[in-house]
Design a protein around this motif. Structure first.
Motif, PDB file in Angstrom:
ATOM      1  N   LEU A  73     -21.303  76.690 135.613  1.00 28.79           N
ATOM      2  CA  LEU A  73     -20.934  78.108 135.676  1.00 28.79           C
ATOM      3  C   LEU A  73     -21.962  78.876 136.484  1.00 28.79           C
ATOM      4  N   LEU A  74     -23.198  78.450 136.371  1.00 30.37           N
ATOM      5  CA  LEU A  74     -24.244  79.134 137.126  1.00 30.37           C
ATOM      6  C   LEU A  74     -24.432  78.553 138.511  1.00 30.37           C
ATOM      7  N   THR A  75     -24.340  77.228 138.602  1.00 27.80           N
ATOM      8  CA  THR A  75     -24.659  76.611 139.892  1.00 27.80           C
ATOM      9  C   THR A  75     -23.486  76.662 140.846  1.00 27.80           C
ATOM     10  N   ASP A  76     -22.272  76.346 140.363  1.00 29.23           N
ATOM     11  CA  ASP A  76     -21.109  76.367 141.246  1.00 29.23           C
ATOM     12  C   ASP A  76     -19.820  76.448 140.430  1.00 29.23           C
ATOM     13  N   PRO A  77     -19.467  77.647 140.046  1.00 28.18           N
ATOM     14  CA  PRO A  77     -18.302  77.793 139.154  1.00 28.18           C
ATOM     15  C   PRO A  77     -17.035  77.166 139.718  1.00 28.18           C
ATOM     16  N   THR A  78     -16.901  77.135 141.046  1.00 32.32           N
ATOM     17  CA  THR A  78     -15.661  76.568 141.598  1.00 32.32           C
ATOM     18  C   THR A  78     -15.555  75.075 141.318  1.00 32.32           C
ATOM     19  N   GLN A  79     -16.692  74.442 141.002  1.00 29.18           N
ATOM     20  CA  GLN A  79     -16.667  73.017 140.690  1.00 29.18           C
ATOM     21  C   GLN A  79     -16.510  72.742 139.197  1.00 29.18           C
ATOM     22  N   ALA A  80     -16.545  73.795 138.386  1.00 37.77           N
ATOM     23  CA  ALA A  80     -16.504  73.587 136.932  1.00 37.77           C
ATOM     24  C   ALA A  80     -15.123  73.103 136.505  1.00 37.77           C
ATOM     25  N   VAL A  81     -15.120  72.131 135.611  1.00 36.81           N
ATOM     26  CA  VAL A  81     -13.862  71.560 135.119  1.00 36.81           C
ATOM     27  C   VAL A  81     -13.513  72.208 133.780  1.00 36.81           C
ATOM     28  N   ALA A  82     -12.226  72.529 133.615  1.00 34.96           N
ATOM     29  CA  ALA A  82     -11.766  73.238 132.424  1.00 34.96           C
ATOM     30  C   ALA A  82     -11.290  72.270 131.363  1.00 34.96           C
ATOM     31  N   ASP A  83     -11.414  72.667 130.126  1.00 36.19           N
ATOM     32  CA  ASP A  83     -10.824  71.888 129.038  1.00 36.19           C
ATOM     33  C   ASP A  83      -9.371  72.352 128.867  1.00 36.19           C
ATOM     34  N   HIS A  84      -8.621  72.193 129.938  1.00 39.92           N
ATOM     35  CA  HIS A  84      -7.207  72.572 129.934  1.00 39.92           C
ATOM     36  C   HIS A  84      -6.379  71.303 130.058  1.00 39.92           C
ATOM     37  N   TYR A  85      -5.220  71.296 129.420  1.00 40.58           N
ATOM     38  CA  TYR A  85      -4.362  70.110 129.458  1.00 40.58           C
ATOM     39  C   TYR A  85      -2.911  70.548 129.536  1.00 40.58           C
ATOM     40  N   ASP A  86      -2.189  69.904 130.431  1.00 36.79           N
ATOM     41  CA  ASP A  86      -0.750  70.171 130.575  1.00 36.79           C
ATOM     42  C   ASP A  86       0.001  68.939 130.105  1.00 36.79           C
ATOM     43  N   LEU A  87       1.043  69.165 129.326  1.00 34.23           N
ATOM     44  CA  LEU A  87       1.900  68.045 128.949  1.00 34.23           C
ATOM     45  C   LEU A  87       3.036  67.951 129.966  1.00 34.23           C
ATOM     46  N   VAL A  88       3.101  66.796 130.630  1.00 36.41           N
ATOM     47  CA  VAL A  88       4.067  66.610 131.708  1.00 36.41           C
ATOM     48  C   VAL A  88       4.970  65.426 131.379  1.00 36.41           C
ATOM     49  N   VAL A  89       6.240  65.598 131.631  1.00 35.37           N
ATOM     50  CA  VAL A  89       7.154  64.467 131.499  1.00 35.37           C
ATOM     51  C   VAL A  89       8.193  64.534 132.618  1.00 35.37           C
ATOM     52  N   ASN A  90       8.350  63.453 133.338  1.00 33.63           N
ATOM     53  CA  ASN A  90       9.412  63.354 134.346  1.00 33.63           C
ATOM     54  C   ASN A  90       9.422  64.513 135.336  1.00 33.63           C
ATOM     55  N   GLY A  91       8.253  64.947 135.742  1.00 34.74           N
ATOM     56  CA  GLY A  91       8.194  66.004 136.742  1.00 34.74           C
ATOM     57  C   GLY A  91       8.344  67.403 136.179  1.00 34.74           C
ATOM     58  N   VAL A  92       8.357  67.516 134.862  1.00 39.47           N
ATOM     59  CA  VAL A  92       8.493  68.831 134.227  1.00 39.47           C
ATOM     60  C   VAL A  92       7.244  69.108 133.408  1.00 39.47           C
ATOM     61  N   GLU A  93       6.705  70.309 133.556  1.00 35.67           N
ATOM     62  CA  GLU A  93       5.582  70.709 132.722  1.00 35.67           C
ATOM     63  C   GLU A  93       6.146  71.254 131.426  1.00 35.67           C
ATOM     64  N   LEU A  94       5.984  70.500 130.343  1.00 37.46           N
ATOM     65  CA  LEU A  94       6.531  70.942 129.057  1.00 37.46           C
ATOM     66  C   LEU A  94       5.684  72.029 128.439  1.00 37.46           C
ATOM     67  N   GLY A  95       4.396  72.017 128.754  1.00 36.56           N
ATOM     68  CA  GLY A  95       3.543  73.029 128.146  1.00 36.56           C
ATOM     69  C   GLY A  95       2.122  72.820 128.582  1.00 36.56           C
ATOM     70  N   GLY A  96       1.283  73.753 128.194  1.00 33.85           N
ATOM     71  CA  GLY A  96      -0.113  73.634 128.549  1.00 33.85           C
ATOM     72  C   GLY A  96      -0.965  74.333 127.517  1.00 33.85           C
ATOM     73  N   GLY A  97      -2.207  73.903 127.474  1.00 33.87           N
ATOM     74  CA  GLY A  97      -3.101  74.524 126.512  1.00 33.87           C
ATOM     75  C   GLY A  97      -4.527  74.276 126.906  1.00 33.87           C
ATOM     76  N   SER A  98      -5.412  74.757 126.063  1.00 33.98           N
ATOM     77  CA  SER A  98      -6.819  74.582 126.381  1.00 33.98           C
ATOM     78  C   SER A  98      -7.667  74.817 125.146  1.00 33.98           C
ATOM     79  N   ARG A  99      -8.880  74.315 125.239  1.00 34.63           N
ATOM     80  CA  ARG A  99      -9.871  74.831 124.326  1.00 34.63           C
ATOM     81  C   ARG A  99     -10.239  76.206 124.856  1.00 34.63           C
ATOM     82  N   ARG A 100     -10.565  77.134 123.937  1.00 37.79           N
ATOM     83  CA  ARG A 100     -10.878  78.494 124.377  1.00 37.79           C
ATOM     84  C   ARG A 100     -12.386  78.729 124.299  1.00 37.79           C
ATOM     85  N   ILE A 101     -12.812  79.703 125.006  1.00 48.87           N
ATOM     86  CA  ILE A 101     -14.196  80.164 124.857  1.00 48.87           C
ATOM     87  C   ILE A 101     -14.262  80.910 123.533  1.00 48.87           C
TER      88      ILE A 101
END
Lengths: 679, 679
Positions: B555-583
């Motif tokens: 976050l301090l050194t290079d926020p654009t490189q930071a990876v999120a704890d976000h996850y999308d549930l995908v099936v057969n080319g469809v995004e069924l949903g998404g979520g994340s851990r929150r701050i």
């Protein structure tokens, strides 16, 4: 001399300090002090940070990093209790209680589990880091703890006597602080938090959290009864919230669109969509529907509320009432102390409840029934009670306490002198006539009636020594609206009597259906009605069917006398819900809108979709909506629906004090929606 | 000479004729012709009606009167089947089928029950009124019938072989017409009704009605799994829809209030309220939440939609993913042909799916995986494919059909010449490079690569005779957004291959979690973002937590490189949903909003309630939202969510064609809300 990038880095670092200070102190949301920092992109800033401050991570980020990787709980509290074994190591999550330091080397602290329904004793010895870490943590802070399970010392008592949650304790091995509960917030069971801090209200109030769980149980039981116990089963179907403006009776919220001059409206209820479902071959529908009314906020009203909405095709009002009684019985037998009384709920006509209780949603548990009296009264007495010519005069009796007229006199005097009494004293049609029945006085205190009338009053009301008799006049006119002045007085007087201890609070639940409402009522300025020009509006909504074939005839001869197939479910002075059989015939619906209500063309057009759907061979249908918030509040004995809603609107203007909504519309948003503010 | 009242009465009668005419004909909603009749009140009119036309009830009211009092059904269809006894009298409700007149004295008609799932033969003999009445009724009209149960003549077959619904028939005794289905409406299973007549779509389409029942079952199973199978259980809690504008990523609808310049906003999701619940001591929340986005309408988007929204405290993303997998498994094992595959769904990083499939919601069932190729390509070939300097070049292989290069050439030529191919041909970074692998040609058709590179390409892609090789260039830049041009091409080409029969449609369900999204993405004009000035926006929303302690450092050194704890549930080319851990830490949340996104002060203030709630010792939490409409559509194999919504918006502007919403805002409403239209 510092380079620009260095200055920015320093400024950025100083802002961390600012944030940390705020976290330590009580400061409100900080106002930003370095707006000029906005223009340089962070991409630049980070380079200088990399070069200048590679290891100086602000302390709140260091703290946060530790909270990111915390161990998963090995048990939830309930499985812990059933599986606990001495000398095993477990990880539990929860909130810290207040620490008790028994010595420099020994502390106790309770750990409350994430559901906040259970807690466990944790013992910390000064043999590891955890002890020191624990000492830095505030009560109520969320933590993960690793510890060794041990049987709690029984002080000689039989261990099987000890409740499970007191049978075990945890010897602390490691503690992971997950966040900090600020020292400045004092949170005890007595603390009253403002609506702005709803999260602290919820966090500190077990009863409030329990109300939300109870609400979910009520929801599920209603659903089960309709889906599993009814044949054919009800199907839960969602209907749109982006609807259109079709004035049914209350004011609607609008939702402007990006197409100039066009807006959706938020529905007052799914009424039209559910009727269209009936025309669509769906036999039984229900939904927990969010509804919206742009009205002034009263104690039991919210601008958005939830109703359990249902509709049945090939059905009459009786079918609906039977179904709803099943639901209510199921709720009461599953969740309440006593089941609902046996047998169908009694049905009382609007005319009868208005005459007997002066209210269309009476609390029928405490007597004080109203009778007509003007036929018996001498003209001069009537003229003392009311300035009206030939008024209706009604009366009711309040039983006294301990046969003590003085006590009764004190109670009624206090009431009439209180703010609650003011509107009755100031009634332009005359204030209440008050008589305390007193065996020790001439004519028992009824002299103003004269000997003969006093005897008649005694026959009608059968007062005892110390009872109170109240008279109230009103203009000679048919009942309309929800209450009469004497009905309001009855209710208000009874509340005051309970509040002051003059009367015990009534208990139990007395359900009734109020039926036979007038189909139409005179229009008034305070109710928006349906915008027709006939001087009358539908009492409930313009889709309500006449009660019978005879009432259909009255549509032509005298619509104001027509009786509606509408029914309200009332319990203890609260209207739980209302419903009706609907007009399922397009020509009749059109006739009501056009000829009876005399709606202008543009309003008629608003209902075209519904009339078209009815025209496509729609079967007869009837339905009802239960005010779900109110139902839950009644079951829990809460005065306000706010106590059963997670995030109620609390302000007079429908404010959500916590998120501070509504909020100013930006100029950008106005432009998007092709709108401008009026001065 | 007629008096004014008489004239009015005549006019009123003439309007009934008008209505009856309309009912008989096909006329649209009639335009009112007697606006001047609006002023006189109905009270006057009815008196003259009483005097002038005491017995002349218009015929539609007479018809309606008969439909008001209809006999209750003695049985629903299912209980009828289990209880039917010959020679007993029953009353059944339902819709008439097409009548077959066997002779002048005998007719057959099927009665479809109110659920439209069952039907029964009714026989009418010319021995009573019912026979004549039946002959006046149109097919599809709702009726009540009284009849005598008889065993259907078995034509010698064993009665136990006959399905229950064909074992019985009804000899008609009386028929009660309840409404009329217009002759003009032709309704067969083939009729295609426009969206304006959604009720006829629903009424005529068994599959559509079944989809609504299926949807309710999906709803119930999700609910049961969360409430009954999880420990601690999830609690369903309703959150407000009258929320406030807090830009998270999409455009919000506004709801103006009567307080000048103030508005609510409809929520894009219950995100902030559910996080506040986590700060309120609620451990696990879920809700079927209505959400709103003011976006252009695409095939799979609605301006209002439903999501199954959930959140868990003291939880990480893994905990949430496990929970959602349980729900999905339960749905698939209960409602689908095959259960979901065993074991945890695999997790693939955003970088990997973008590289391999060129999409963050890939359909992973049909191969055609993408590889990087530019390192192997000669400069002159690259320059033929793309005008870009030093581009990335990617490739994938489409397996041919029957080893027939001609077939393959035909398919790809047709695709590139079709409208679907146009955007790829017109790609300013270069169109696709297309090669049909053909053993009969020099270098198997790979001459442009030159001998050495052709060999490398063969090693990498292992093409067979008749396979297709596609090359596509793109600028050298990190992945961002939802797809790459070659990913779009892969998807589009595959759809076309299936549609044209070149490839079989893939079957089954391949679930995966797409994880490790970048926390921030470059801001673009098309996405509103969060209104910060840093040039970057949160990829999902600004409450998403960094994936790990190491990502916090970034976050301090290079926020654009930071990876999120976000996850999308995908099936057969469809995004069924998404979520994340929150701050869950106030200081970190504030840092992200203020320092990373560089939000201006007024935007920061919009999030004060959330930051305040986090500050009050909020535990770590994570959650997810499943697009419920889409989930049901995927389960039913429907292309569009419109097929699983009772009343979808269908027009490009988010129109409800049936009720005709949105509709013009009246001047009165504008005044109420202190607004004016812009020119």
């Amino acid at each position: 001399m510092l380079a620009g990038a260095q200055i920015r880095a320093l400024r950025l670092r100083s802002s961390y300090i600012e944030i940390s200070n705020i976290l330590r102190g009580r400061s409100a949301w900080p106002t930003p002090r370095h707006g000029h920092l906005r223009t340089p992109r962070l991409f630049h800033t980070r380079i200088c940070l990399l070069e200048q401050t590679p290891r100086e991570l602000p302390s709140f980020l260091e703290t946060y990093k530790k909270a990111v990787d915390f161990p998963p709980a090995t048990h939830d509290f309930e499985s812990f209790l059933s599986q606990a074994e001495p000398n095993t190591e477990v990880v539990l999550h929860g909130y810290l209680g207040h620490r008790a330091d028994l010595s420099k080397k020994l502390s106790f602290v309770r750990l409350t589990d994430p559901t906040m329904q259970h807690s466990l004793q944790v013992i910390a010895f000064a043999k590891n880091d955890a002890f020191d870490k624990l000492k830095t943590l505030n009560a109520h802070s969320p933590v993960a703890v690793r510890g060794t399970v041990q049987r709690k010392k029984g002080k000689g008592t039989d261990p099987s006597d000890i409740p499970a949650q007191d049978a075990w304790e945890l010897a602390l091995q490691e503690i992971y602080p997950l966040n900090d509960f600020p020292k400045e917030i004092i949170m005890t069971t007595e603390t009253v938090f403002p609506p702005e801090q709803r999260y602290l209200q919820l966090r500190s109030d077990t009863e409030l959290r329990e109300a939300l769980r109870f609400r979910a149980r009520v929801h599920n039981l209603c659903k089960q009864e309709l889906e599993e116990q009814c044949q054919p089963p009800f199907v839960e179907i969602e209907t749109p919230l982006l609807f259109k403006s079709t004035p049914e009776g209350a004011r609607e919220f609008l939702v402007p669109t990006r197409r100039p001059g066009l807006a959706y409206a938020l529905p007052q209820s799914p009424q039209q969509y559910k009727q269209i479902l009936m025309a669509s071959g769906v036999p039984r529908y229900f939904q927990f529907a969010r509804c919206f009314r742009d009205e002034d906020l009263r104690a039991d009203r919210q601008p958005e509320f939830t109703q359990l909405d249902l509709e049945m095709s090939f059905a009459t009002g009786d079918d609906v009432m039977r179904t709803v009684e099943r639901v209510i019985r199921r709720l009461w037998s599953s969740l309440m102390k006593d089941p609902a009384p046996d047998g169908p709920f009694r049905k009382v006509s609007y005319q009868d409840v208005m005459a007997k209780y002066g209210s269309d949603k009476p609390d029928t548990r405490y007597g004080m029934e109203i009778i007509r009296l003007e036929h018996a009264l001498p003209v001069d007495l009537v003229s003392k009670i009311s300035p009206l010519l030939d008024p209706i005069v009604e009366a009711f009796k309040v039983e006294g306490n301990d046969n003590d007229p003085a006590e009764t006199t004190k109670f009624i005097t206090q009431f009439l002198d209180s703010p609650a009494g003011a509107p009755f004293n100031n009634n332009p049609d005359g204030g209440p006539g008050v008589f305390v029945y007193n065996g020790k006085q001439p004519l028992c205190g009824l002299q103003p009636f004269g000997f003969e009338v006093a005897e008649q009053v005694e026959d009608l009301l059968e007062p005892d020594h110390g009872d109170l008799i109240i008279l109230q006049a009103r203009p000679r006119a048919p009942f309309s609206g929800g209450s009469t002045p004497i009905g309001d007085l009855r209710r208000s007087l009874h509340s005051a009597a309970v509040a002051s201890g003059f009367k015990p609070a009534p208990s139990g639940f007395d359900f009734l259906w109020v039926v036979d409402f007038p189909l139409f009522s005179p229009s008034s300025d305070s109710e928006p009605g349906q915008g027709g020009t006939a001087g009358i509006s539908s009492t409930h909504h313009p889709f309500t069917a006449p009660k019978s074939a005879a009432e259909v005839d009255r549509l032509l001869t005298d619509p104001t006398q027509a009786v509606a197939d509408h029914y309200d479910l009332v319990v203890n002075g609260v209207e739980l819900g209302g419903g009706s059989r609907r007009i399922h015939n397009a020509a009749v619906q059109e006739f009501i809108l056009r000829e009876i209500l005399q709606m202008p063309a543009e309003r008629l057009a608003n209902f075209a979709h519904l009339v078209d759907a009815l025209r496509a061979g729609c079967p007869p249908h009837a339905g009802l909506a239960l005010g779900f918030d109110r139902l839950v509040a009644v079951m829990l004995g809460k005065e306000s629906v706010r106590d059963v809603i997670a995030f109620p609107k609390t302000g007079k203007g429908g404010d959500d004090a916590m998120v501070r909504a509504p909020s100013p519309i930006t100029e950008e948003a106005l432009q998007t929606y092709h709108l401008r503010l009026r001065e």
